[in-house]
Design a protein around this motif. Structure first.
Motif, short mmCIF file in Angstrom:
data_model
loop_
_atom_site.label_atom_id
_atom_site.label_comp_id
_atom_site.label_asym_id
_atom_site.label_seq_id
_atom_site.Cartn_x
_atom_site.Cartn_y
_atom_site.Cartn_z
N LEU A 66 108.56 99.18 -27.11
CA LEU A 66 108.61 97.73 -26.94
C LEU A 66 110.04 97.17 -26.96
O LEU A 66 110.22 95.98 -27.20
CB LEU A 66 107.79 97.04 -28.04
N GLY A 67 111.00 98.04 -26.72
CA GLY A 67 112.37 97.53 -26.71
C GLY A 67 113.37 98.56 -27.19
O GLY A 67 113.39 99.70 -26.73
N ASP A 225 111.23 93.60 -25.74
CA ASP A 225 109.98 92.83 -25.82
C ASP A 225 109.77 92.21 -27.19
O ASP A 225 109.25 91.10 -27.31
CB ASP A 225 108.78 93.72 -25.51
N TYR A 226 110.15 92.95 -28.22
CA TYR A 226 109.94 92.48 -29.59
C TYR A 226 110.47 91.05 -29.80
O TYR A 226 109.87 90.27 -30.53
CB TYR A 226 110.71 93.36 -30.60
N LYS A 228 111.38 88.56 -27.54
CA LYS A 228 111.27 87.46 -26.58
C LYS A 228 110.69 86.19 -27.19
O LYS A 228 111.25 85.10 -26.99
CB LYS A 228 110.47 87.87 -25.34
N GLY A 253 114.75 89.80 -24.48
CA GLY A 253 113.46 90.19 -23.92
C GLY A 253 113.29 89.91 -22.44
O GLY A 253 112.15 89.88 -21.96
N LYS A 255 113.07 91.17 -19.02
CA LYS A 255 112.96 92.39 -18.22
C LYS A 255 112.14 92.17 -16.95
O LYS A 255 111.90 93.10 -16.19
CB LYS A 255 112.39 93.54 -19.04
N ASP A 259 109.72 86.70 -17.44
CA ASP A 259 110.51 86.46 -18.66
C ASP A 259 111.64 85.47 -18.37
O ASP A 259 111.91 84.56 -19.17
CB ASP A 259 111.12 87.78 -19.17
#
Length: 314
Positions: A66-67, A225-226, A228, A253, A255, A259
């Protein structure tokens, strides 16, 4: 209909709002030139300290599902290396968009020294002061020390007359949004950059029953992602609290085109890409540009200004 991503920022016009996040693909002249030749609208240097730094021992970056988690330790080639690059670039491209110049002194004294040198130099572009960096032992990073933040900006604006933005850590409380906005609104800042990574996360490898990076016993900044939702919250919180003259750069975040759209909808003007750039390389900018245009075309937007900051509440 093809949407335009043209972005006006501090009296400059950029083909699109995308940039690298300082720290990613910007350590060397070669990497900076890669960014120059990419589809990024603008780009920024590695945060510079007075002297060259090797940074923390490796492994210091780890990609997760997730990142990412990292504890780089501010590796950079030193202030003079980047100052020479941006001033040479400015001379060769007198009508172009000069790279942003990031500095991150390890103390107030060092920040004053670095910014004084920029003020005295021929560089006329945008400087970013990284406030989400160490302060003194036993104290939090500058951005979490409200008194030190105000003292730093008071000292800086006594002499610094060129465009200056600040990179902020993430905040998690409405009271902190209010306090920091009240401080920032006292100064002629060009922008705030929201946000740096979420500090001191920990990622565990179950197979080895170990942490995944070496510095700080595995503690490091969380990106991708964590972060965003936290980044969007900070973009929105400062967009709605700061003087309209202070713009917001959205970082965290990004990507995909969606986003990017979300950051712009929350009020960001420029967008910086970190983890996705690290993982995908500079081709990420071309993809992001295409995906954002597709969303805007689908929604009938011809320009970013038609929707920037217009997030709806329920």
């Amino acid at each position: 209909m093809v949407a335009s991503l043209e972005t006006k920022f501090l009296n400059q016009c950029y083909e699109n709002p995308f940039m690298n996040a300082s720290g990613v693909h910007c350590l060397t002249v070669e990497e900076l030139n890669d960014l120059k030749d990419s589809q990024a609208g603008g780009f920024i240097t590695k945060s510079a300290t007075t002297l060259e730094r090797a940074g923390n021992p490796e492994p210091r970056y780890f990609a997760t599902s997730l990142g990412s988690i990292n504890s780089m330790g501010l590796p950079n080639k030193g202030f003079e290396y980047y100052l020479e690059y941006v001033t040479n670039y400015q001379e060769k491209h007198p009508n172009g968009n000069v790279p942003f110049f990031s500095v991150a002194g390890m103390s107030l004294k060092e920040n004053i020294k670095l910014l004084s040198a920029i003020q005295a130099s021929a560089f006329e572009g945008v400087t970013e002061l990284n406030l989400s960096c160490p302060n003194v032992p036993g104290k939090p990073q500058v951005g979490y020390d409200f008194e030190m933040t105000e003292e730093t900006l008071n000292r800086v604006f006594q002499f610094f007359k060129k465009p200056l933005g600040v990179k902020l850590p993430p905040y998690f409380d409405f009271a902190h949004f209010d306090i920091m906005a009240n401080i920032l609104n006292k100064f002629p800042l060009a922008y705030v950059n929201c946000v740096n990574s979420i500090g001191n996360g920990l990622y565990v490898d179950v197979e080895t029953q170990s942490v995944v990076i070496k510095p700080k016993n595995g503690f490091g900044g969380i990106g991708g992602d964590y972060i965003k939702p936290t980044a969007l919250a900070n973009v929105r919180a400062f967009y709605t609290r700061l003087n309209p003259s202070i713009k917001v750069i959205g970082t965290g975040g990004i990507k995909s085109g969606q986003d990017a759209f979300e950051h712009l909808l929350c009020g960001a003007t420029m967008l910086q890409v970190g983890t996705a750039l690290y993982e995908e390389g500079i081709s990420v900018f071309e993809r992001l540009e295409m995906e954002l245009k597709e969303i805007m075309d689908k929604k009938g937007y011809k320009s970013i200004d038609e929707f920037r900051g217009k997030l709806q509440s329920l």
